[in-house]
Write a protein that holds these residues in place. Structure first.
Motif, PDB file in Angstrom:
ATOM      1  N   ALA A 121      24.409 -47.026  56.780  1.00 46.30           N
ATOM      2  CA  ALA A 121      23.197 -46.201  56.732  1.00 46.30           C
ATOM      3  C   ALA A 121      21.929 -47.049  56.734  1.00 46.30           C
ATOM      4  CB  ALA A 121      23.221 -45.313  55.488  1.00 46.30           C
ATOM      5  N   LEU A 122      22.062 -48.340  56.404  1.00 47.93           N
ATOM      6  CA  LEU A 122      20.913 -49.240  56.374  1.00 47.93           C
ATOM      7  C   LEU A 122      20.796 -49.964  57.703  1.00 47.93           C
ATOM      8  CD1 LEU A 122      21.563 -50.902  52.882  1.00 47.93           C
ATOM      9  CD2 LEU A 122      20.038 -48.978  53.389  1.00 47.93           C
ATOM     10  N   ARG A 160      12.516 -51.145  50.991  1.00 50.56           N
ATOM     11  CA  ARG A 160      12.913 -49.923  51.715  1.00 50.56           C
ATOM     12  C   ARG A 160      14.427 -49.707  51.622  1.00 50.56           C
ATOM     13  NH1 ARG A 160       8.944 -51.613  55.618  1.00 50.56           N
ATOM     14  NH2 ARG A 160      10.589 -52.584  56.862  1.00 50.56           N
ATOM     15  N   ALA A 161      15.196 -50.800  51.709  1.00 51.28           N
ATOM     16  CA  ALA A 161      16.653 -50.668  51.634  1.00 51.28           C
ATOM     17  C   ALA A 161      17.092 -50.182  50.262  1.00 51.28           C
ATOM     18  CB  ALA A 161      17.303 -52.010  51.963  1.00 51.28           C
ATOM     19  N   ILE A 165      19.140 -46.682  49.377  1.00 54.73           N
ATOM     20  CA  ILE A 165      20.400 -46.648  48.623  1.00 54.73           C
ATOM     21  C   ILE A 165      20.303 -45.637  47.483  1.00 54.73           C
ATOM     22  CG2 ILE A 165      21.836 -47.987  47.012  1.00 54.73           C
ATOM     23  CD1 ILE A 165      21.366 -50.413  48.819  1.00 54.73           C
ATOM     24  N   ARG A 166      19.170 -45.667  46.783  1.00 54.68           N
ATOM     25  CA  ARG A 166      18.990 -44.761  45.643  1.00 54.68           C
ATOM     26  C   ARG A 166      18.883 -43.309  46.098  1.00 54.68           C
ATOM     27  NH1 ARG A 166      14.938 -47.033  43.974  1.00 54.68           N
ATOM     28  NH2 ARG A 166      13.292 -45.644  44.692  1.00 54.68           N
ATOM     29  N   LYS A 167      18.075 -43.047  47.120  1.00 50.35           N
ATOM     30  CA  LYS A 167      17.843 -41.672  47.545  1.00 50.35           C
ATOM     31  C   LYS A 167      19.074 -41.044  48.186  1.00 50.35           C
ATOM     32  CE  LYS A 167      12.811 -41.742  48.131  1.00 50.35           C
ATOM     33  NZ  LYS A 167      11.684 -41.581  49.093  1.00 50.35           N
ATOM     34  N   TYR A 172      28.725 -47.408  45.262  1.00 48.82           N
ATOM     35  CA  TYR A 172      28.935 -48.804  44.892  1.00 48.82           C
ATOM     36  C   TYR A 172      30.434 -49.042  44.825  1.00 48.82           C
ATOM     37  CZ  TYR A 172      28.320 -53.136  42.256  1.00 48.82           C
ATOM     38  OH  TYR A 172      28.341 -54.445  41.840  1.00 48.82           O
ATOM     39  N   GLN A 173      31.041 -49.289  46.000  1.00 56.86           N
ATOM     40  CA  GLN A 173      32.488 -49.412  46.046  1.00 56.86           C
ATOM     41  C   GLN A 173      32.915 -50.137  47.316  1.00 56.86           C
ATOM     42  OE1 GLN A 173      33.416 -45.216  46.030  1.00 56.86           O
ATOM     43  NE2 GLN A 173      33.514 -45.106  48.260  1.00 56.86           N
TER      44      GLN A 173
END
Length: 413
Positions: A121-122, A160-161, A165-167, A172-173
């Motif tokens: 996604a990044l 921004r990255a 990740i937060r939004k 985390y896996q």
């Protein structure tokens, strides 16, 4: 225990384990990078004071994770978010013991963090920059040097990255097996960039940073064990073969020693043997990628009894394959240098000039240094001097600059 002794030991643990502590804290606190970073630094600060009074704990890593966890909880209380986080803390509390017992398992938190930072996604450039910053602790200046871009640009990319990740709630896996292929390229690229920063440091007084190279090799071993992918095998082989030359790459004064001048008796032949076996393993699959080809090139250098006795025809052929699979101006430059050894300096120089005439690598110091070496061998002293001086303008590493200055002095002589 004397305070200065404790400080030295804490500093050593920080260099070796701080990013492992950080990665675990990121997991414990739901991917909150800033919270984990602050808690990790607080834990190390407390360690200096407490260990001076109480002595070193049996397991410093577990102690630091536990202390960092409580520091983070204090911060969360101050943010009035303790109630929201408590269920997650209960679920994660028992995981620390498992990590301590089996730090090399595929559940290793740094490996989880790498895959999080390399999520598809990044954007790809953000994946690499974020992982170098968060997993390995490189500064934005060091990452910018690796990217040949401005530190401010890298800082914005990282922010921004993290926000994304937060939004988007990126997990985390370690990915499921069916998800691994699309994530692998970015992860391997990250590991290799980390290795390169350790093998030839961009900044600082030291030419190399063994801590980063060791970390990259450790991660490479984890990826090979986890994935069993030929390119993961090829990357590990490439790193081991390059790492094997480290003892001969610097003089007793710490200056750079070029490949052709290195004492090959100083090379680590155990690493060379392992690296060559891994190259054969990766090639045998016939699923050959860029890292495997680069490892095959490194293996040719490693098995040659001398620089002159290297199989330059084989190396040129491997660079031609690499150029078809992963074309880039740097691959063309390396092929041109090999052609100069296989044929003659003039032929290699013609190929290098064609690359520079296109405008490619105009600000790449190694291109000008390689061109200067060929001009020197051809006896074209004024042109060689200009090329060395251009390389000096572009090279920030003082120990590499000293090699270029020595070459200039040899021209004058």
């Amino acid at each position: 225990m004397p305070a200065d002794t404790v400080q030295q030991r804490v500093d050593a643990i920080y260099r070796a384990d701080s990013r492992r502590v950080y990665a675990t804290l990121v997991r414990l606190f739901g991917g909150d990078f800033e919270l984990a970073e602050d808690a990790m630094h607080e834990a190390f600060a407390v360690a200096v004071e407490r260990w001076s009074q109480e002595g070193m704990p049996d397991n410093p890593y577990a102690w630091l994770v536990s202390t960092g966890r409580f520091k983070a909880i204090d911060t969360i209380r101050r943010r009035n978010r303790f109630g929201e986080m408590m269920p997650e803390l209960h679920r994660e509390q028992e995981a620390i013991a498992d990590i301590v017992v089996d730090g090399e398992s595929i559940e290793d938190d740094r490996l989880r963090l790498i895959f999080t930072c390399c999520h598809p996604a990044l954007p790809e450039d953000a994946r690499v920059a974020l992982t170098l910053r968060e997993v390995c602790g490189l500064t934005t200046e060091e990452i910018a040097r690796a990217y040949l871009t401005a530190p401010s640009t890298l800082a914005q990319r990282i922010v921004r990255a993290k926000t994304r990740i937060r939004k988007e709630g990126i997990p985390y896996q370690v990915p499921e097996p069916e998800e691994l292929p699309e994530r692998l390229d970015a992860v391997l690229r990250v590991v290799y960039l980390v290795f390169n920063e350790g093998y030839a440091a961009s900044f600082g007084p030291s030419l190399t940073r063994p801590d980063l190279s060791d970390e990259a090799i450790r991660l490479g071993r984890l990826l090979k064990a986890l994935l069993g992918d030929p390119e993961a095998t090829g990357l590990l082989a490439l790193m081991l073969l390059n790492e094997a030359r480290r003892p001969a790459r610097t003089s007793p004064e710490g200056d750079l020693v070029p490949l052709e001048e290195q004492d090959r008796a100083l090379w680590d032949h155990k690493l060379i043997s392992e690296g060559r076996q891994l190259v054969d393993e990766a090639l045998a699959t016939r699923r050959i990628g860029p890292y495997t080809l680069q490892a095959a090139i490194a293996a040719e250098h490693a098995k040659a009894p001398s620089f002159e006795a290297t199989d330059w025809s084989r190396i040129v052929a491997l660079y031609e394959l690499l150029g078809m699979l992963a074309p880039s101006p740097v691959v063309e430059l390396n092929r041109a240098a090999a052609v100069a050894m296989r044929d003659d300096p003039d032929t290699g120089l013609t190929a290098m000039d064609a690359i520079l005439d296109r405008g490619d690598l105009a600000d790449y110091h190694l291109a000008h240094a390689a061109r200067a070496d060929l001009l020197r061998r051809l006896g074209r002293v004024p042109e060689a001097r200009d090329a060395y001086e251009r390389a000096l303008q572009l090279e920030p590493q003082e120990r590499e600059r000293r090699l270029l200055k020595r070459r200039l002095a040899e021209l004058e002589g």
